[in-house]
Design a protein around this motif. Structure first.
Motif, PDB file in Angstrom:
ATOM      1  N   THR A 144      92.702  70.021  38.210  1.00 39.88           N
ATOM      2  CA  THR A 144      92.663  71.071  39.220  1.00 39.88           C
ATOM      3  C   THR A 144      94.079  71.484  39.625  1.00 39.88           C
ATOM      4  N   GLU A 145      94.158  72.647  40.243  1.00 39.60           N
ATOM      5  CA  GLU A 145      95.400  73.127  40.833  1.00 39.60           C
ATOM      6  C   GLU A 145      95.168  73.247  42.325  1.00 39.60           C
ATOM      7  N   ARG A 146      96.205  72.951  43.101  1.00 38.38           N
ATOM      8  CA  ARG A 146      96.091  73.022  44.556  1.00 38.38           C
ATOM      9  C   ARG A 146      97.155  73.967  45.099  1.00 38.38           C
ATOM     10  N   ILE A 147      96.713  74.856  45.985  1.00 38.03           N
ATOM     11  CA  ILE A 147      97.598  75.848  46.575  1.00 38.03           C
ATOM     12  C   ILE A 147      97.601  75.644  48.085  1.00 38.03           C
ATOM     13  N   ARG A 148      98.773  75.401  48.638  1.00 44.78           N
ATOM     14  CA  ARG A 148      98.924  75.163  50.070  1.00 44.78           C
ATOM     15  C   ARG A 148      98.703  76.468  50.850  1.00 44.78           C
ATOM     16  N   PRO A 149      98.014  76.411  51.988  1.00 42.63           N
ATOM     17  CA  PRO A 149      97.762  77.600  52.793  1.00 42.63           C
ATOM     18  C   PRO A 149      98.973  77.982  53.658  1.00 42.63           C
ATOM     19  N   VAL A 150      99.935  78.653  53.051  1.00 43.61           N
ATOM     20  CA  VAL A 150     101.195  79.009  53.698  1.00 43.61           C
ATOM     21  C   VAL A 150     101.078  80.390  54.344  1.00 43.61           C
ATOM     22  N   TYR A 151     101.628  80.523  55.533  1.00 44.03           N
ATOM     23  CA  TYR A 151     101.622  81.792  56.269  1.00 44.03           C
ATOM     24  C   TYR A 151     102.211  82.928  55.425  1.00 44.03           C
ATOM     25  N   ASN A 152     101.534  84.063  55.424  1.00 49.91           N
ATOM     26  CA  ASN A 152     101.922  85.283  54.712  1.00 49.91           C
ATOM     27  C   ASN A 152     101.910  85.095  53.187  1.00 49.91           C
ATOM     28  N   ARG A 153     101.021  84.245  52.720  1.00 52.35           N
ATOM     29  CA  ARG A 153     100.860  84.000  51.271  1.00 52.35           C
ATOM     30  C   ARG A 153      99.569  84.657  50.795  1.00 52.35           C
ATOM     31  N   LEU A 154      99.664  85.318  49.641  1.00 51.54           N
ATOM     32  CA  LEU A 154      98.513  85.908  48.970  1.00 51.54           C
ATOM     33  C   LEU A 154      98.241  85.112  47.702  1.00 51.54           C
ATOM     34  N   GLY A 165      94.530  70.590  62.611  1.00 48.29           N
ATOM     35  CA  GLY A 165      94.728  72.008  62.840  1.00 48.29           C
ATOM     36  C   GLY A 165      93.559  72.871  62.393  1.00 48.29           C
ATOM     37  N   ILE A 166      93.757  74.179  62.499  1.00 49.11           N
ATOM     38  CA  ILE A 166      92.737  75.163  62.140  1.00 49.11           C
ATOM     39  C   ILE A 166      93.324  76.081  61.076  1.00 49.11           C
ATOM     40  N   ARG A 167      92.557  76.306  60.020  1.00 50.85           N
ATOM     41  CA  ARG A 167      92.988  77.123  58.875  1.00 50.85           C
ATOM     42  C   ARG A 167      92.345  78.502  58.968  1.00 50.85           C
ATOM     43  N   TYR A 168      93.184  79.534  58.949  1.00 51.71           N
ATOM     44  CA  TYR A 168      92.730  80.926  59.020  1.00 51.71           C
ATOM     45  C   TYR A 168      92.954  81.583  57.669  1.00 51.71           C
ATOM     46  N   GLY A 169      91.889  82.076  57.064  1.00 52.68           N
ATOM     47  CA  GLY A 169      92.006  82.738  55.765  1.00 52.68           C
ATOM     48  C   GLY A 169      91.176  84.009  55.716  1.00 52.68           C
ATOM     49  N   PHE A 170      91.733  85.018  55.055  1.00 52.93           N
ATOM     50  CA  PHE A 170      91.035  86.284  54.832  1.00 52.93           C
ATOM     51  C   PHE A 170      90.732  86.370  53.349  1.00 52.93           C
ATOM     52  N   GLN A 171      89.457  86.540  53.005  1.00 53.48           N
ATOM     53  CA  GLN A 171      89.018  86.559  51.622  1.00 53.48           C
ATOM     54  C   GLN A 171      88.535  87.949  51.228  1.00 53.48           C
ATOM     55  N   VAL A 172      88.849  88.318  49.975  1.00 49.12           N
ATOM     56  CA  VAL A 172      88.394  89.594  49.433  1.00 49.12           C
ATOM     57  C   VAL A 172      87.898  89.357  48.019  1.00 49.12           C
TER      58      VAL A 172
END
Length: 192
Positions: free
Chosen positions: A136-146, A163-170
């Protein structure tokens, strides 16, 4: 295919400024069809909210017929397990899997979290019935990252420790899914 773009929006972007407000995320958008858990936009009409403006930036030049979008706000008690991005309506009614053409995740809120990485199985790995993947590959949820990836790849959000993770999905669709056609019909009927 996997694309990770840091500092996606310029620091002086009005969209980014709006997304720094936690209320924008907590109130999300008015869901006209809450049973779908997502909203739809054809990309041809003028954007009606901050999220459609963001999609316009994310998908500039796209020849897509429609965009399905939603927000995920996750914490240590609310996670997202292994899945693929597909036309859920067709899958649940017929068992046929129609994948979106692209999946996008954007982190526009300056959250402070530990964990919550996107974990993606390799494109050719279908795993087993317990979703055990070889690599697998893992991508850190960094601010202003697409993050952009193939929707057919199994993916999940890894456990969040703090903490709380905020993500916008399309989900980008080049061939319009039936659910979007149904939603458009309902809107037209409501306006008549």
């Amino acid at each position: 295919m996997l694309l990770v773009k840091d500092n996606f929006l310029p620091s002086d972007s009005p969209i980014l400024k709006s997304l720094k407000d936690k209320a924008t995320w907590q109130h999300g958008f008015h869901m006209e069809h809450p049973e779908t858990l997502s909203e739809w936009w054809d990309g041809k009409e003028k954007p009606s909210n901050i999220w459609e403006l963001l999609i316009q930036e994310m998908c500039a030049g796209s020849k897509s017929n429609c965009f399905e979008y939603w927000i995920n706000i996750l914490d240590k008690n609310k996670t997202l397990s292994w899945h693929q991005d597909k036309d859920e309506h067709v899958y649940t009614t017929t068992g046929v899997t129609n994948y979106a053409d692209l999946s996008l995740v954007y982190y526009g809120y300056p959250h402070v979290i530990k964990g919550g990485y996107i974990e993606l199985a390799q494109e050719t790995d279908v795993g087993d019935y317990d979703y055990n993947f070889k690599d697998t590959e893992r991508i850190r949820p960094v601010y202003n990252r697409l993050v952009v990836f193939q929707p057919s790849r199994f993916h999940r959000v890894m456990p969040i420790e703090l903490g709380i993770r905020y993500g916008f999905q399309v989900n980008v669709w080049y061939n319009t899914p039936q659910k979007f056609i149904d939603v458009k019909k309902e809107k037209t009927n409501e306006q008549s």
